[in-house]
Motif scaffolding. Structure first.
Motif, PDB file in Angstrom:
ATOM      1  N   ARG A 242      25.563 -11.090  23.121  1.00 59.05           N
ATOM      2  CA  ARG A 242      24.777 -10.687  22.861  1.00 59.05           C
ATOM      3  C   ARG A 242      24.839  -9.231  23.691  1.00 59.05           C
ATOM      4  O   ARG A 242      23.922  -8.939  24.133  1.00 59.05           O
ATOM      5  N   ALA A 243      25.963  -8.652  23.454  1.00 54.39           N
ATOM      6  CA  ALA A 243      26.553  -7.535  24.303  1.00 54.39           C
ATOM      7  C   ALA A 243      25.197  -6.773  24.035  1.00 54.39           C
ATOM      8  O   ALA A 243      24.493  -6.093  23.239  1.00 54.39           O
ATOM      9  N   GLU A 244      24.809  -5.528  24.867  1.00 59.55           N
ATOM     10  CA  GLU A 244      24.379  -4.446  25.356  1.00 59.55           C
ATOM     11  C   GLU A 244      24.438  -3.143  24.034  1.00 59.55           C
ATOM     12  O   GLU A 244      24.148  -2.832  23.601  1.00 59.55           O
ATOM     13  N   ASN A 245      25.885  -3.546  23.803  1.00 61.43           N
ATOM     14  CA  ASN A 245      26.689  -2.184  23.035  1.00 61.43           C
ATOM     15  C   ASN A 245      27.374  -2.316  22.118  1.00 61.43           C
ATOM     16  O   ASN A 245      28.205  -4.174  21.936  1.00 61.43           O
ATOM     17  N   ASP A 246      26.822  -2.561  20.358  1.00 62.58           N
ATOM     18  CA  ASP A 246      27.788  -2.664  19.818  1.00 62.58           C
ATOM     19  C   ASP A 246      29.251  -2.752  19.518  1.00 62.58           C
ATOM     20  O   ASP A 246      29.921  -3.600  19.360  1.00 62.58           O
ATOM     21  N   HIS A 252      29.426  -7.912  32.965  1.00 65.93           N
ATOM     22  CA  HIS A 252      28.146  -8.138  33.076  1.00 65.93           C
ATOM     23  C   HIS A 252      27.573  -9.181  31.550  1.00 65.93           C
ATOM     24  O   HIS A 252      26.756  -9.479  31.860  1.00 65.93           O
ATOM     25  N   ASP A 253      27.352  -8.254  30.424  1.00 64.51           N
ATOM     26  CA  ASP A 253      27.732  -8.958  29.200  1.00 64.51           C
ATOM     27  C   ASP A 253      27.896 -10.476  28.984  1.00 64.51           C
ATOM     28  O   ASP A 253      27.180 -11.228  28.873  1.00 64.51           O
ATOM     29  N   MET A 254      28.811 -10.505  29.573  1.00 68.49           N
ATOM     30  CA  MET A 254      29.950 -12.305  29.654  1.00 68.49           C
ATOM     31  C   MET A 254      28.742 -13.154  30.676  1.00 68.49           C
ATOM     32  O   MET A 254      28.702 -13.962  30.185  1.00 68.49           O
ATOM     33  N   ARG A 255      28.626 -12.499  32.176  1.00 65.72           N
ATOM     34  CA  ARG A 255      27.980 -13.004  32.699  1.00 65.72           C
ATOM     35  C   ARG A 255      26.762 -13.355  32.741  1.00 65.72           C
ATOM     36  O   ARG A 255      26.422 -14.447  32.908  1.00 65.72           O
ATOM     37  N   ASN A 256      26.082 -12.841  31.729  1.00 67.80           N
ATOM     38  CA  ASN A 256      24.748 -13.279  31.290  1.00 67.80           C
ATOM     39  C   ASN A 256      24.659 -14.246  30.230  1.00 67.80           C
ATOM     40  O   ASN A 256      23.509 -14.335  29.784  1.00 67.80           O
ATOM     41  N   SER A 257      25.364 -14.690  29.487  1.00 68.29           N
ATOM     42  CA  SER A 257      26.088 -15.420  28.374  1.00 68.29           C
ATOM     43  C   SER A 257      25.873 -16.513  28.508  1.00 68.29           C
ATOM     44  O   SER A 257      27.507 -16.979  29.612  1.00 68.29           O
ATOM     45  N   LYS A 258      25.766 -17.701  28.536  1.00 68.65           N
ATOM     46  CA  LYS A 258      26.204 -18.921  28.478  1.00 68.65           C
ATOM     47  C   LYS A 258      27.798 -19.452  27.902  1.00 68.65           C
ATOM     48  O   LYS A 258      27.896 -20.415  27.934  1.00 68.65           O
ATOM     49  N   LEU A 259      27.389 -18.537  26.753  1.00 66.43           N
ATOM     50  CA  LEU A 259      28.650 -19.372  25.750  1.00 66.43           C
ATOM     51  C   LEU A 259      30.001 -18.335  26.118  1.00 66.43           C
ATOM     52  O   LEU A 259      30.830 -18.278  25.286  1.00 66.43           O
ATOM     53  N   SER A 260      30.596 -17.521  27.403  1.00 68.79           N
ATOM     54  CA  SER A 260      31.570 -16.773  27.014  1.00 68.79           C
ATOM     55  C   SER A 260      32.656 -17.388  27.335  1.00 68.79           C
ATOM     56  O   SER A 260      33.536 -16.926  27.109  1.00 68.79           O
ATOM     57  N   GLY A 261      32.175 -18.620  28.367  1.00 66.85           N
ATOM     58  CA  GLY A 261      33.666 -18.981  27.490  1.00 66.85           C
ATOM     59  C   GLY A 261      34.123 -19.916  26.947  1.00 66.85           C
ATOM     60  O   GLY A 261      36.062 -19.272  26.222  1.00 66.85           O
ATOM     61  N   ASN A 262      33.536 -19.434  25.872  1.00 66.66           N
ATOM     62  CA  ASN A 262      33.938 -20.027  24.166  1.00 66.66           C
ATOM     63  C   ASN A 262      34.966 -19.371  23.666  1.00 66.66           C
ATOM     64  O   ASN A 262      35.577 -19.263  23.168  1.00 66.66           O
TER      65      ASN A 262
END
Length: 332
Positions: A242-246, A252-262
């Protein structure tokens, strides 16, 4: 400062006792005294007293883990501010109260040390205490791509402490395995983000992600797996983060997602990518039941059981000595 010792908070007391008088920070060697005391007195580590080599390795591993998580700048200089922000003092208090060292999951678990050291020993085939690219490519049943291993050995995500050209030392491996098995930890996220960020501009673009995914696609084809086209997987990754920019993904986007490791697994770890695509209901239930456990905790628990079973099987089949006896030949 020492005169006000009684009025200090616990982190400041630890810092004051361990720190060298001429330094404004804690270095790794400052932890030797506290670990020596722990190894000499803790009932959960008593069995190691006849093997000083492994006492030394255990102490090193605990120290590397502390610096991995708490020394966020990666300087090797642990400040009082970092100590206060981290969870080391809580872990030390837990060690003091808990007789089973393996229940102290933060830093001190002997089982966690055992898993890290065995994994290193398995890869270090010539037992010179260094690992090269060809050794690391075998990690996790050849889970990683050559491209990501090249990035690790470029030392851009983290400079090696081994000081040997083209070789990773034990400390470097500890840093790698903690990042690999818990990609969503703060340090793990930064480590892999730097690997994928080829131009170092602080954002991950579709071109950078495609560069790493190409090898995954090729491997899927070789294994007769149904290939997932990059265009489809790119949409999936952006949906996850759910990145802030397309157009790109930030740390920062990665830190805000629980699925970043995937997302990282999709790009360079085929085994974990396939496992994620065909999610095991048992593992999902296990995660819900123990939400406080980290990815690392779960991995270390599974691996410790597997290693123990292998060791028991070897003992039963041919009366061979256990893994530690073999390790006595190690050059340390």
């Amino acid at each position: 400062m020492r005169g006000n010792f009684l009025t200090m908070d616990f982190p400041t007391k630890i810092y004051t006792v361990l720190k060298q008088p001429d330094r404004g920070y804690l270095a790794q060697d400052d932890f030797r005294s506290i670990l020596r005391e722990l190894l000499a007195t803790h009932p959960g580590l008593e069995f190691l007293q006849s093997t000083p080599e492994f006492q030394e390795r255990y102490a090193e591993t605990v120290t590397y883990r502390i610096f991995y998580h708490i020394n966020r700048l990666g300087t090797g200089h642990l400040t009082l501010r970092e100590l206060k922000r981290g969870n080391l003092t809580a872990a030390l208090q837990h060690v003091d109260e808990e007789e089973d060292i393996n229940k102290v999951l933060r830093y001190f678990s002997y089982e966690h040390f055992y898993v890290i050291y065995c994994k290193f020993w398995e890869l270090d085939t010539d037992h010179d205490f260094f690992i090269d690219k060809e050794n690391l490519i075998r990690y996790g049943n050849h889970a990683l791509t050559y491209r990501i291993v090249d990035r690790i050995f470029s030392q851009l995500p983290r400079k090696f402490t081994s000081k040997v050209e083209g070789k990773m030392g034990y400390e470097d491996f500890v840093y790698f395995i903690l990042s690999e098995e818990d990609k969503s930890s703060e340090t793990g996220l930064e480590y892999w983000f730097k690997c994928i960020d080829l131009d170092g501009n602080g954002v991950l673009t579709s071109n950078e992600m495609q560069f790493f995914y190409e090898e995954q696609l090729h491997r899927m084809e070789c294994m007769a797996q149904e290939p997932v086209l990059f265009e489809d997987i790119l949409c999936q990754m952006f949906d996850m983060i759910r990145a802030e920019n397309d157009g790109y993904i930030t740390l920062h986007d990665m830190r805000n997602s629980k699925l970043s490791g995937n997302v990282f697994n999709i790009l360079f770890n085929l085994n974990k990518f396939i496992s994620f695509e065909s999610r095991d209901p048992f593992l999902i239930r296990q995660e819900r039941e123990n939400p406080t456990l980290t990815e690392w905790d779960r991995f270390a628990h599974r691996e410790y059981i597997r290693l123990s079973m292998e060791e028991d099987g070897e003992d039963a089949s041919n009366g061979s000595a256990d893994i530690w006896d073999e390790s006595f030949e190690a050059p340390f």
